[in-house]
Motif scaffolding. Structure first.
Motif, PDB file in Angstrom:
ATOM      1  N   GLU A  17     -99.448  19.027   2.529  1.00 12.31           N
ATOM      2  CA  GLU A  17     -98.236  19.700   2.968  1.00 12.31           C
ATOM      3  C   GLU A  17     -97.831  19.210   4.347  1.00 12.31           C
ATOM      4  OE1 GLU A  17    -100.339  23.933   4.207  1.00 12.31           O
ATOM      5  OE2 GLU A  17     -99.477  23.683   2.198  1.00 12.31           O
ATOM      6  N   CYS A  18     -96.539  19.271   4.579  1.00 13.03           N
ATOM      7  CA  CYS A  18     -95.959  18.838   5.843  1.00 13.03           C
ATOM      8  C   CYS A  18     -96.527  19.699   6.980  1.00 13.03           C
ATOM      9  CB  CYS A  18     -94.446  18.994   5.744  1.00 13.03           C
ATOM     10  SG  CYS A  18     -93.588  18.658   7.275  1.00 13.03           S
ATOM     11  N   VAL A  19     -96.970  19.061   8.066  1.00 11.25           N
ATOM     12  CA  VAL A  19     -97.545  19.838   9.173  1.00 11.25           C
ATOM     13  C   VAL A  19     -96.493  20.650   9.909  1.00 11.25           C
ATOM     14  CG1 VAL A  19     -99.544  18.369   9.619  1.00 11.25           C
ATOM     15  CG2 VAL A  19     -97.399  17.864  10.786  1.00 11.25           C
ATOM     16  N   ARG A  20     -95.220  20.294   9.722  1.00 16.26           N
ATOM     17  CA  ARG A  20     -94.177  21.031  10.444  1.00 16.26           C
ATOM     18  C   ARG A  20     -93.559  22.148   9.627  1.00 16.26           C
ATOM     19  NH1 ARG A  20     -91.032  16.027  12.970  1.00 16.26           N
ATOM     20  NH2 ARG A  20     -92.732  15.152  14.196  1.00 16.26           N
ATOM     21  N   CYS A  21     -93.318  21.890   8.330  1.00 17.29           N
ATOM     22  CA  CYS A  21     -92.593  22.914   7.557  1.00 17.29           C
ATOM     23  C   CYS A  21     -93.371  23.410   6.343  1.00 17.29           C
ATOM     24  CB  CYS A  21     -91.231  22.387   7.132  1.00 17.29           C
ATOM     25  SG  CYS A  21     -91.307  21.140   5.832  1.00 17.29           S
ATOM     26  N   LEU A  22     -94.587  22.893   6.124  1.00 16.34           N
ATOM     27  CA  LEU A  22     -95.463  23.331   5.034  1.00 16.34           C
ATOM     28  C   LEU A  22     -94.937  23.010   3.638  1.00 16.34           C
ATOM     29  CD1 LEU A  22     -96.567  26.802   6.470  1.00 16.34           C
ATOM     30  CD2 LEU A  22     -97.606  24.562   6.814  1.00 16.34           C
ATOM     31  N   LEU A  83     -95.903  14.300   7.203  1.00 13.02           N
ATOM     32  CA  LEU A  83     -94.579  14.908   7.325  1.00 13.02           C
ATOM     33  C   LEU A  83     -93.812  14.710   6.028  1.00 13.02           C
ATOM     34  CD1 LEU A  83     -93.533  13.594  10.860  1.00 13.02           C
ATOM     35  CD2 LEU A  83     -94.281  15.898  10.289  1.00 13.02           C
ATOM     36  N   CYS A  84     -92.966  15.687   5.662  1.00 10.16           N
ATOM     37  CA  CYS A  84     -92.142  15.546   4.463  1.00 10.16           C
ATOM     38  C   CYS A  84     -91.089  14.477   4.685  1.00 10.16           C
ATOM     39  CB  CYS A  84     -91.512  16.873   4.078  1.00 10.16           C
ATOM     40  SG  CYS A  84     -90.482  17.596   5.353  1.00 10.16           S
ATOM     41  N   GLU A  85     -90.567  14.384   5.916  1.00 15.37           N
ATOM     42  CA  GLU A  85     -89.670  13.303   6.315  1.00 15.37           C
ATOM     43  C   GLU A  85     -90.031  12.972   7.748  1.00 15.37           C
ATOM     44  OE1 GLU A  85     -85.636  14.815   6.187  1.00 15.37           O
ATOM     45  OE2 GLU A  85     -86.291  16.351   4.779  1.00 15.37           O
ATOM     46  N   ASP A  87     -88.377  12.814  10.392  1.00 19.04           N
ATOM     47  CA  ASP A  87     -87.799  13.653  11.442  1.00 19.04           C
ATOM     48  C   ASP A  87     -87.703  15.108  10.990  1.00 19.04           C
ATOM     49  OD1 ASP A  87     -85.994  13.205   9.494  1.00 19.04           O
ATOM     50  OD2 ASP A  87     -84.302  12.758  10.809  1.00 19.04           O
ATOM     51  N   CYS A  88     -88.694  15.544  10.230  1.00 15.99           N
ATOM     52  CA  CYS A  88     -88.684  16.934   9.763  1.00 15.99           C
ATOM     53  C   CYS A  88     -88.498  17.870  10.956  1.00 15.99           C
ATOM     54  CB  CYS A  88     -89.996  17.259   9.064  1.00 15.99           C
ATOM     55  SG  CYS A  88     -90.159  19.010   8.673  1.00 15.99           S
ATOM     56  N   PRO A  89     -87.466  18.724  10.917  1.00 15.93           N
ATOM     57  CA  PRO A  89     -87.227  19.606  12.067  1.00 15.93           C
ATOM     58  C   PRO A  89     -88.172  20.811  12.108  1.00 15.93           C
ATOM     59  CG  PRO A  89     -85.505  19.894  10.418  1.00 15.93           C
ATOM     60  CD  PRO A  89     -86.439  18.843   9.880  1.00 15.93           C
ATOM     61  N   ALA A  97     -87.659  30.148   8.826  1.00 14.41           N
ATOM     62  CA  ALA A  97     -86.877  29.414   7.827  1.00 14.41           C
ATOM     63  C   ALA A  97     -87.100  27.916   8.016  1.00 14.41           C
ATOM     64  CB  ALA A  97     -85.397  29.741   7.973  1.00 14.41           C
ATOM     65  N   ARG A  98     -86.995  27.178   6.891  1.00 10.76           N
ATOM     66  CA  ARG A  98     -87.190  25.729   6.964  1.00 10.76           C
ATOM     67  C   ARG A  98     -85.887  25.107   7.447  1.00 10.76           C
ATOM     68  NH1 ARG A  98     -86.943  21.380   2.944  1.00 10.76           N
ATOM     69  NH2 ARG A  98     -88.286  19.716   3.710  1.00 10.76           N
ATOM     70  N   LEU A  99     -85.918  24.499   8.628  1.00  8.18           N
ATOM     71  CA  LEU A  99     -84.697  24.013   9.267  1.00  8.18           C
ATOM     72  C   LEU A  99     -84.050  22.853   8.510  1.00  8.18           C
ATOM     73  CD1 LEU A  99     -85.704  24.302  13.008  1.00  8.18           C
ATOM     74  CD2 LEU A  99     -84.240  25.827  11.695  1.00  8.18           C
TER      75      LEU A  99
END
Ligand SMILES: [Zn+2]
Ligand SMILES: [Zn+2]
Length: 126
Positions: A17-22, A83-85, A87-89, A97-99
């Motif tokens: 999973e993305c470390v920023r947005c899961l 990361l999912c991308e 520049d995952c915000p 909320a997932r930005l």
């Protein structure tokens, strides 16, 4: 002469999973490695003890154990912070909320907790 030189390429699928947005991540890694597996007798002459984990690979009854090498190669190839991308915000610090889904996401300026009591006065006036 000393052993068998193995060149290996492996494709492994990753799940995480993305470390920023899961957000779940599905990805592949392509790893390559090369290793010399010494013949038992060669290893003995060179002074390696098969019981020792001294980083020397040896043939075991004509078999190669690729698992530890493959594991090391894959672990090294894994992203340290997936990361999912690029520049995952990430997630909103206010509400989680997932930005990336809602980039325009805003909240009213948070109220300094030291002044929070005053909002009650304001409500009384209303
Ligand atoms: Zn993300
Ligand atoms: Zn929010």
């Amino acid at each position: 002469m000393e052993g068998v030189l193995v060149t290996c390429e492996a494709l492994a699928s990753l799940e995480g999973e993305c470390v920023r947005c899961l957000e779940p991540i599905d990805d592949d890694v392509d790893v390559r490695f090369q290793e010399l597996f010494l013949y038992d007798d060669q290893a003995a002459t060179a002074g390696y003890d098969p019981e020792d984990d001294d980083g020397v690979s040896m043939l075991e009854d004509d078999l190669l154990d690729l698992e530890p090498l493959l594991r090391d190669a894959v672990v090294l190839a894994l992203p340290f912070q997936p990361l999912c991308e690029e520049d995952c915000p990430g997630l909103c610090v206010e509400c989680g909320a997932r930005l990336a889904d809602d980039p325009e996401h805003t909240h009213e300026a948070p109220i300094d907790p030291r002044w929070a009591g005053l909002t009650e006065l304001q409500h009384d006036e209303d």
